[in-house]
Design a protein around this motif. Structure first.
Motif, PDB file in Angstrom:
ATOM      1  N   THR A 132      40.587  34.478  37.142  1.00  0.00           N
ATOM      2  CA  THR A 132      39.400  33.692  37.815  1.00  0.00           C
ATOM      3  C   THR A 132      39.037  33.258  36.368  1.00  0.00           C
ATOM      4  O   THR A 132      38.780  33.521  34.695  1.00  0.00           O
ATOM      5  N   ASP A 133      37.528  32.710  36.682  1.00  0.00           N
ATOM      6  CA  ASP A 133      36.644  31.929  34.514  1.00  0.00           C
ATOM      7  C   ASP A 133      36.365  33.504  34.000  1.00  0.00           C
ATOM      8  O   ASP A 133      35.848  33.187  33.015  1.00  0.00           O
ATOM      9  N   GLU A 134      35.538  34.514  35.187  1.00  0.00           N
ATOM     10  CA  GLU A 134      34.480  35.350  34.523  1.00  0.00           C
ATOM     11  C   GLU A 134      34.994  36.352  33.517  1.00  0.00           C
ATOM     12  O   GLU A 134      34.047  36.803  33.315  1.00  0.00           O
ATOM     13  N   PRO A 157      33.247  45.364  35.497  1.00  0.00           N
ATOM     14  CA  PRO A 157      34.504  46.253  35.508  1.00  0.00           C
ATOM     15  C   PRO A 157      35.429  44.921  36.356  1.00  0.00           C
ATOM     16  O   PRO A 157      36.343  45.191  36.056  1.00  0.00           O
ATOM     17  N   TYR A 158      35.411  44.890  37.241  1.00  0.00           N
ATOM     18  CA  TYR A 158      35.630  43.517  37.953  1.00  0.00           C
ATOM     19  C   TYR A 158      36.330  42.208  37.162  1.00  0.00           C
ATOM     20  O   TYR A 158      37.684  42.015  36.593  1.00  0.00           O
ATOM     21  N   SER A 159      35.649  42.033  35.423  1.00  0.00           N
ATOM     22  CA  SER A 159      36.141  40.737  35.032  1.00  0.00           C
ATOM     23  C   SER A 159      36.535  41.258  33.737  1.00  0.00           C
ATOM     24  O   SER A 159      38.215  40.918  33.192  1.00  0.00           O
ATOM     25  N   THR A 186      37.376  29.043  39.693  1.00  0.00           N
ATOM     26  CA  THR A 186      36.132  29.021  39.495  1.00  0.00           C
ATOM     27  C   THR A 186      35.688  29.344  40.928  1.00  0.00           C
ATOM     28  O   THR A 186      36.831  30.058  41.331  1.00  0.00           O
ATOM     29  N   ASN A 187      34.604  29.777  41.254  1.00  0.00           N
ATOM     30  CA  ASN A 187      34.110  30.468  42.219  1.00  0.00           C
ATOM     31  C   ASN A 187      35.031  29.965  44.133  1.00  0.00           C
ATOM     32  O   ASN A 187      34.427  29.159  43.880  1.00  0.00           O
ATOM     33  N   ASN A 188      35.358  30.218  44.076  1.00  0.00           N
ATOM     34  CA  ASN A 188      36.010  29.657  45.379  1.00  0.00           C
ATOM     35  C   ASN A 188      35.338  30.325  46.487  1.00  0.00           C
ATOM     36  O   ASN A 188      34.165  30.612  46.632  1.00  0.00           O
ATOM     37  N   ASP A 289      18.227  42.365  40.564  1.00  0.00           N
ATOM     38  CA  ASP A 289      19.199  40.979  39.953  1.00  0.00           C
ATOM     39  C   ASP A 289      20.835  42.037  39.889  1.00  0.00           C
ATOM     40  O   ASP A 289      20.710  43.315  39.924  1.00  0.00           O
ATOM     41  N   ARG A 290      21.750  42.081  39.906  1.00  0.00           N
ATOM     42  CA  ARG A 290      22.961  42.280  40.098  1.00  0.00           C
ATOM     43  C   ARG A 290      22.569  42.841  38.167  1.00  0.00           C
ATOM     44  O   ARG A 290      22.752  42.420  37.537  1.00  0.00           O
ATOM     45  N   PRO A 291      23.699  44.383  37.735  1.00  0.00           N
ATOM     46  CA  PRO A 291      23.535  44.458  36.566  1.00  0.00           C
ATOM     47  C   PRO A 291      24.183  43.741  35.694  1.00  0.00           C
ATOM     48  O   PRO A 291      25.636  43.397  36.450  1.00  0.00           O
ATOM     49  N   ASN A 350      24.666  48.385  48.898  1.00  0.00           N
ATOM     50  CA  ASN A 350      24.109  47.142  47.122  1.00  0.00           C
ATOM     51  C   ASN A 350      23.006  46.674  47.999  1.00  0.00           C
ATOM     52  O   ASN A 350      22.895  46.144  46.975  1.00  0.00           O
ATOM     53  N   TYR A 351      22.031  47.283  49.400  1.00  0.00           N
ATOM     54  CA  TYR A 351      21.170  46.090  49.241  1.00  0.00           C
ATOM     55  C   TYR A 351      19.807  47.021  49.381  1.00  0.00           C
ATOM     56  O   TYR A 351      19.016  46.322  49.355  1.00  0.00           O
ATOM     57  N   SER A 352      20.307  48.163  49.664  1.00  0.00           N
ATOM     58  CA  SER A 352      18.750  48.877  50.753  1.00  0.00           C
ATOM     59  C   SER A 352      17.746  49.116  49.094  1.00  0.00           C
ATOM     60  O   SER A 352      16.388  49.276  49.469  1.00  0.00           O
TER      61      SER A 352
HETATM   62  O1  DAU Z   1      34.300  32.874  39.366  1.00  0.00           O
HETATM   63  C1  DAU Z   1      35.077  33.462  40.483  1.00  0.00           C
HETATM   64  C2  DAU Z   1      34.858  34.742  40.853  1.00  0.00           C
HETATM   65  O2  DAU Z   1      33.993  34.506  41.702  1.00  0.00           O
HETATM   66  C3  DAU Z   1      35.876  35.770  41.346  1.00  0.00           C
HETATM   67  O3  DAU Z   1      37.056  35.839  40.446  1.00  0.00           O
HETATM   68  C4  DAU Z   1      34.966  36.450  42.187  1.00  0.00           C
HETATM   69  O4  DAU Z   1      36.714  37.742  42.942  1.00  0.00           O
HETATM   70  C5  DAU Z   1      34.275  35.971  43.573  1.00  0.00           C
HETATM   71  O5  DAU Z   1      33.992  37.294  44.324  1.00  0.00           O
HETATM   72  C6  DAU Z   1      33.312  34.956  42.392  1.00  0.00           C
HETATM   73  O6  DAU Z   1      32.739  36.048  41.992  1.00  0.00           O
HETATM   74  P1  DAU Z   1      31.366  35.840  41.698  1.00  0.00           P
HETATM   75  O7  DAU Z   1      29.966  37.570  41.593  1.00  0.00           O
HETATM   76  O8  DAU Z   1      30.700  34.617  41.393  1.00  0.00           O
HETATM   77  O9  DAU Z   1      30.452  35.892  43.766  1.00  0.00           O
HETATM   78  P2  DAU Z   1      29.562  36.477  44.764  1.00  0.00           P
HETATM   79  O10 DAU Z   1      30.056  35.728  46.135  1.00  0.00           O
HETATM   80  O11 DAU Z   1      29.811  37.252  44.677  1.00  0.00           O
HETATM   81  O12 DAU Z   1      27.948  35.678  44.064  1.00  0.00           O
HETATM   82  C7  DAU Z   1      27.587  34.673  43.867  1.00  0.00           C
HETATM   83  C8  DAU Z   1      26.924  34.250  43.169  1.00  0.00           C
HETATM   84  O13 DAU Z   1      25.524  34.571  43.648  1.00  0.00           O
HETATM   85  C9  DAU Z   1      26.627  35.523  41.426  1.00  0.00           C
HETATM   86  O14 DAU Z   1      25.840  34.335  40.821  1.00  0.00           O
HETATM   87  C10 DAU Z   1      25.640  36.584  42.447  1.00  0.00           C
HETATM   88  C11 DAU Z   1      24.770  35.751  43.606  1.00  0.00           C
HETATM   89  N1  DAU Z   1      24.940  36.272  44.610  1.00  0.00           N
HETATM   90  C12 DAU Z   1      25.434  36.530  45.584  1.00  0.00           C
HETATM   91  C13 DAU Z   1      25.038  37.932  46.497  1.00  0.00           C
HETATM   92  C14 DAU Z   1      26.671  38.743  46.874  1.00  0.00           C
HETATM   93  C15 DAU Z   1      23.432  36.664  44.881  1.00  0.00           C
HETATM   94  O15 DAU Z   1      21.972  35.939  43.910  1.00  0.00           O
HETATM   95  N2  DAU Z   1      22.775  37.467  45.987  1.00  0.00           N
HETATM   96  C16 DAU Z   1      23.917  38.183  46.999  1.00  0.00           C
HETATM   97  O16 DAU Z   1      23.346  38.892  48.314  1.00  0.00           O
END
Ligand code: DAU
Ligand code: NAD
Length: 357
Positions: A132-134, A157-159, A186-188, A289-291, A350-352
């Motif tokens: 991943t790009d992360e 922790p994922y990246s 990147t993000n799929n 926000d996400r930490p 995750n959201y509550s």
């Molecule tokens: O960049 C590649 C990565 O993309 C992959 O390695 C990961 O496996 C894949 O899950 C994805 O990671 P992200 O964290 O970028 O994807 P996610 O869909 O979780 O979130 C995309 C963006 O949206 C991120 O900036 C967080 C934001 N988000 C996400 C969720 C679930 C929100 O704002 N609200 C949300 O409820």
């Protein structure tokens, strides 16, 4: 490439890759080893399960005797490692499973491959690792995109677990000579993506009249790639990539999360004119926000373009439309997943406590 072991092939990208291989390479034997975690779904491959080219094996990449027996029995010449825990938010809530699968699991898989490969002294073998790009960390606005020489600087922790797995794969090449390639994408988005991730979550919540949770200010930037383009890039690397090399893959776009959400709500307004939730953008809700949230990712993809002739065929507008249409026509697929108790438990976790800004 004749006998391919796909790990994690019942997940989002792995299942798209198997469909693509069956379509484009009808002579391949494809073995799919998948643990069927919450993210693995045999329904993703229902249409090919009786295909003689394809076989599913339920199991763990961290089960070395099982992996060794598969390599031996099917005389595997190509391994493509998709298997992973993949959701950043889950890695923040519970990192250890990410270490078990992404680091230890990849390490054990490599050990099995090393044993098999060195006993065969075979040429033409390949271990391809999907990353991943992360792993490169976060960019500020205006900073140049990541390239193959960028320093690893993972923030979640994922990246961090994906970075560790990349290092292991590289080390097995350097130390033991295993013929590897790595791709960092990147993000799929596209068909069969589990609805915990942003794009399918937004589509699903719009259809149910639920709020659309935007983390922080929604100005985080991702580069988005339609999954079929990612699959085609992997195939190019397997068939024409240079052993030992890393290839960066991306869609060359830079929308903010809020822009992505507005594109989806706009598409749903157009495709569902009678929806009681129209305009769907009224469902947007800013939440905590996400930490450690990475602000921006961007990828320099000139190596794969110049050396392997790959470029994305879909742009964001066409890919998002195809994706929204797919989810609209596959609501049974989504319903079967979200009706599971484990899914509502995750949504609550995750959201509550995020509240609303
Ligand atoms: O960049 C590649 C990565 O993309 C992959 O390695 C990961 O496996 C894949 O899950 C994805 O990671 P992200 O964290 O970028 O994807 P996610 O869909 O979780 O979130 C995309 C963006 O949206 C991120 O900036 C967080 C934001 N988000 C996400 C969720 C679930 C929100 O704002 N609200 C949300 O409820
Ligand atoms: P996913 O979560 O949809 O699927 C992961 C699959 O791996 C599931 O089928 C799961 O059952 C399986 N799995 C998990 N642990 C396993 C184990 N120990 N043994 C065997 N199988 C196991 O993930 P995805 O989005 O399809 O991502 C696939 C790969 O691509 C991952 O390595 C991920 O890091 C990487 N990646 C994803 C994206 C993205 O945007 N989704 C982008 C770049 C890279």
């Amino acid at each position: 490439m004749n006998h391919v072991l796909i790990t994690g092939g019942a997940g989002f990208i792995g299942s798209n890759f198997i469909h693509r291989l069956i379509e484009l390479r009808p002579d391949l034997l494809i073995i799919n080893l998948d643990l069927l975690t919450y993210a693995g779904n045999k329904d993703n491959l229902k249409s090919v399960e009786d295909n003689s080219q394809y076989q599913f094996i339920h199991g763990d990449i961290a089960d070395q005797p099982l992996v060794e027996s598969i390599l031996e029995k099917y005389q595997i010449d190509t391994v493509v490692n998709f298997a992973a825990e993949s959701h950043v938010d889950r890695s923040i809530c519970g990192p250890i499973q990410f270490l078990n699968t992404n680091v230890v699991g990849t390490g054990i898989l490599l050990e099995a491959v090393r044993k098999f490969w060195s006993s065969k002294n075979t040429t033409g073998f390949r271990f391809h690792h999907i990353s991943t790009d992360e792993v490169f960390g976060s960019l500020n606005p205006g900073e140049p995109p990541f390239n193959e020489a960028s320093q690893y600087s993972p923030n979640s922790p994922y990246s961090a677990s994906k970075a560790a797995s990349d290092h292991l794969v590289r080390a097995y090449h350097h130390t033991y000579g295993i013929p590897i390639t790595i791709s960092n994408c990147t993000n799929n988005y596209g068909p069969y993506q589990f609805p915990e991730k942003l794009i399918p979550l937004i589509i699903m919540n719009c259809l149910r009249g639920k709020s659309l949770p935007v983390y922080g200010d929604g100005q985080q930037i991702r580069d988005w790639l339609y999954v079929e383009d990612h699959c085609d890039a992997i195939l190019q690397i397997l068939e024409h990539g240079k052993v030992g090399e890393t290839y960066l893959i991306g869609g060359e776009n830079q929308p903010s999360n809020l822009e992505i959400i507005h594109q989806i709500t706009g598409l749903l307004d157009e495709l569902l004119p009678d929806s009681p939730y129209s305009p769907h953008s009224s469902l947007i809700k800013f939440v905590q926000d996400r930490p450690g949230h990475d602000r921006r990712y961007a990828m320099e993809i000139s190596r794969i373009q110049n050396e392997l002739g790959w470029s994305p065929k879909h742009n964001l507008a066409s890919g998002l439309r195809a994706t929204v249409e797919w989810y609209l026509s596959h609501q049974d697929w989504v319903n079967a997943l979200v009706e599971k108790e484990s899914f509502s438990t995750w949504i609550n976790n995750n959201y509550s406590n995020r509240g609303g800004n």
